[in-house]
Design a protein around this motif. Structure first.
Motif, PDB file in Angstrom:
ATOM      1  N   ASP A 162      -1.685  12.243  -7.452  1.00 21.07           N
ATOM      2  CA  ASP A 162      -1.663  11.390  -6.263  1.00 21.07           C
ATOM      3  C   ASP A 162      -0.587  10.315  -6.394  1.00 21.07           C
ATOM      4  OD1 ASP A 162      -3.848  12.750  -5.126  1.00 21.07           O
ATOM      5  OD2 ASP A 162      -5.255  11.511  -6.270  1.00 21.07           O
ATOM      6  N   GLY A 175       2.673   9.510  -4.139  1.00 19.81           N
ATOM      7  CA  GLY A 175       3.070   8.193  -3.674  1.00 19.81           C
ATOM      8  C   GLY A 175       4.517   7.875  -3.993  1.00 19.81           C
ATOM      9  N   ARG A 220      -8.211  13.793   3.300  1.00 19.66           N
ATOM     10  CA  ARG A 220      -8.591  12.392   3.172  1.00 19.66           C
ATOM     11  C   ARG A 220      -7.354  11.575   2.847  1.00 19.66           C
ATOM     12  NH1 ARG A 220     -13.943  10.178   0.047  1.00 19.66           N
ATOM     13  NH2 ARG A 220     -13.824   8.023   0.786  1.00 19.66           N
ATOM     14  N   THR A 221      -7.219  10.424   3.481  1.00 20.54           N
ATOM     15  CA  THR A 221      -6.110   9.509   3.243  1.00 20.54           C
ATOM     16  C   THR A 221      -6.613   8.313   2.449  1.00 20.54           C
ATOM     17  OG1 THR A 221      -5.058  10.153   5.329  1.00 20.54           O
ATOM     18  CG2 THR A 221      -4.334   8.088   4.328  1.00 20.54           C
ATOM     19  N   PHE A 222      -5.885   7.952   1.397  1.00 20.48           N
ATOM     20  CA  PHE A 222      -6.292   6.795   0.600  1.00 20.48           C
ATOM     21  C   PHE A 222      -5.072   6.149  -0.037  1.00 20.48           C
ATOM     22  CE2 PHE A 222      -6.817  10.734  -1.688  1.00 20.48           C
ATOM     23  CZ  PHE A 222      -6.184  10.510  -2.889  1.00 20.48           C
ATOM     24  N   ASP A 223      -5.267   4.915  -0.482  1.00 20.02           N
ATOM     25  CA  ASP A 223      -4.186   4.105  -1.038  1.00 20.02           C
ATOM     26  C   ASP A 223      -4.093   4.324  -2.536  1.00 20.02           C
ATOM     27  OD1 ASP A 223      -2.232   2.135  -1.477  1.00 20.02           O
ATOM     28  OD2 ASP A 223      -3.766   0.584  -1.752  1.00 20.02           O
ATOM     29  N   THR A 224      -2.926   4.731  -3.020  1.00 20.70           N
ATOM     30  CA  THR A 224      -2.725   4.906  -4.459  1.00 20.70           C
ATOM     31  C   THR A 224      -2.247   3.625  -5.131  1.00 20.70           C
ATOM     32  OG1 THR A 224      -0.455   5.690  -4.111  1.00 20.70           O
ATOM     33  CG2 THR A 224      -2.206   7.345  -4.188  1.00 20.70           C
ATOM     34  N   ARG A 225      -1.567   2.768  -4.371  1.00 18.84           N
ATOM     35  CA  ARG A 225      -1.000   1.560  -4.985  1.00 18.84           C
ATOM     36  C   ARG A 225      -2.082   0.647  -5.548  1.00 18.84           C
ATOM     37  NH1 ARG A 225       0.153  -1.488  -7.776  1.00 18.84           N
ATOM     38  NH2 ARG A 225       1.749  -3.125  -7.828  1.00 18.84           N
ATOM     39  N   GLU A 284      -0.046   5.042   0.888  1.00 18.63           N
ATOM     40  CA  GLU A 284      -1.072   5.986   1.296  1.00 18.63           C
ATOM     41  C   GLU A 284      -0.601   7.429   1.122  1.00 18.63           C
ATOM     42  OE1 GLU A 284      -2.260   5.043   5.265  1.00 18.63           O
ATOM     43  OE2 GLU A 284      -3.656   3.468   4.582  1.00 18.63           O
ATOM     44  N   VAL A 285      -1.497   8.255   0.622  1.00 21.81           N
ATOM     45  CA  VAL A 285      -1.235   9.683   0.480  1.00 21.81           C
ATOM     46  C   VAL A 285      -2.442  10.437   1.018  1.00 21.81           C
ATOM     47  CG1 VAL A 285       0.213   9.326  -1.545  1.00 21.81           C
ATOM     48  CG2 VAL A 285      -2.213   9.852  -1.842  1.00 21.81           C
ATOM     49  N   GLN A 286      -2.255  11.719   1.236  1.00 21.60           N
ATOM     50  CA  GLN A 286      -3.347  12.571   1.701  1.00 21.60           C
ATOM     51  C   GLN A 286      -3.635  13.647   0.670  1.00 21.60           C
ATOM     52  OE1 GLN A 286      -2.086  14.006   5.607  1.00 21.60           O
ATOM     53  NE2 GLN A 286      -3.444  12.522   6.588  1.00 21.60           N
ATOM     54  N   THR A 330       0.852  -1.187   0.000  1.00 21.91           N
ATOM     55  CA  THR A 330       0.000   0.000   0.000  1.00 21.91           C
ATOM     56  C   THR A 330       0.887   1.236   0.000  1.00 21.91           C
ATOM     57  OG1 THR A 330      -0.112   0.081   2.420  1.00 21.91           O
ATOM     58  CG2 THR A 330      -1.842  -1.162   1.279  1.00 21.91           C
TER      59      THR A 330
END
Length: 262
Positions: free
Chosen positions: A196, A200, A149-154, A139-141, A137
């Motif tokens: 995004d 990452g 918001r934090t979410f997974d770019t991978r 994660e970026v904000q 994973t």
């Protein structure tokens, strides 16, 4: 009466055109080309135009899509030519088909993006890509209208690879390093944008281009899990036209007896 699906571009300086700006320019082009548009009902009727997954402002694109509803039949290719002539250079209508299937938006499940990183050595970009792909994973904000918001770019990136930069002309040697990234990004919720992915890459490998990346969407369509490619979303409409039986007028003309020989 008829629905037409169009593919259009945002090139050069027109990549800074916002989606609302394009809407206004396109509606003016519809009027200039005298397209017989269908309108919505109500106190403020507006042309029936459906836009699908527009690219962010500031990014170029070779694959934007929309659909229009007409009150009279028109030849898709002739309509494309008239609209293309009525739009400024850079906002180009490159393809048009009659809509014979449903769910255009449902076929836009992934995009192919190209990122030009000026000032970045290709070897550094390759190392960053390797680290990004090795991570489970990343994660970026990002700040949204609802806050950070934090979410997974991978998880959204189906593939990412480096490509050699185009060779500079002999009379204009390339002074700075340049790396090209090409990636396939699934359309997930929340949406993962090219910037995004760059965040990452910075998080996992400290890759930080000295200037903003030049981003272009090369393709958009249905993601094929087996081949890892993005297919043409207008292909089902073309295939439906090819497979469709002849109209009554065409069938009658084909059955009509030939006249006397000249």
């Amino acid at each position: 009466m008829q629905r037409i699906r169009l593919r259009y571009t945002k090139r050069g300086r027109l990549r800074f055109t916002s989606h609302r700006d394009f809407q206004r320019a396109f509606e003016r082009a519809l009027r200039r080309a005298e397209v017989p548009m269908a309108y919505s009902a109500g106190f403020t009727p507006h042309p029936k135009v459906s836009y699908a997954n527009a690219a962010p402002t500031g990014t170029g694109s070779e694959a934007e899509y929309l659909e229009i509803a007409l009150t009279a039949h028109r030849d898709p290719e002739r309509l494309r030519e008239l609209l293309d002539e009525s739009l400024p250079a850079g906002l180009d209508i490159t393809d048009a088909v009659e809509a014979r299937t449903s769910g255009l938006a449902d076929r836009l499940t992934a995009s192919v993006w190209e990122l030009r990183l000026d000032g970045v050595e290709p070897a550094d970009a390759e190392q960053a890509v390797t680290a990004f792909l090795a991570a489970e994973t990343v994660e970026v904000q990002r700040r949204t209208k609802n806050g950070m918001r934090t979410f997974d770019t991978r998880g959204a990136v189906a593939s990412i690879e480096t490509h050699p930069a185009p060779a500079a002309p002999a009379d204009r040697p390339q002074d700075n390093a340049c790396a090209i990234l090409r990636l396939v990004v699934r359309h997930v919720t929340p949406a993962v944008r090219p910037d995004d992915v760059l965040s990452g890459l910075r998080a996992v490998a400290d890759l930080a281009p000295p200037v903003p990346a030049a981003v272009t969407r090369l393709a958009q369509g249905l993601f094929d899990e087996e081949s890892g490619t993005v297919t043409d979303p207008l292909a089902p409409d073309r295939e439906a036209v090819t497979a469709a039986p002849p109209t009554a007028a065409v069938a009658a003309a084909a059955k009509a007896p030939e006249g006397p020989a000249a």
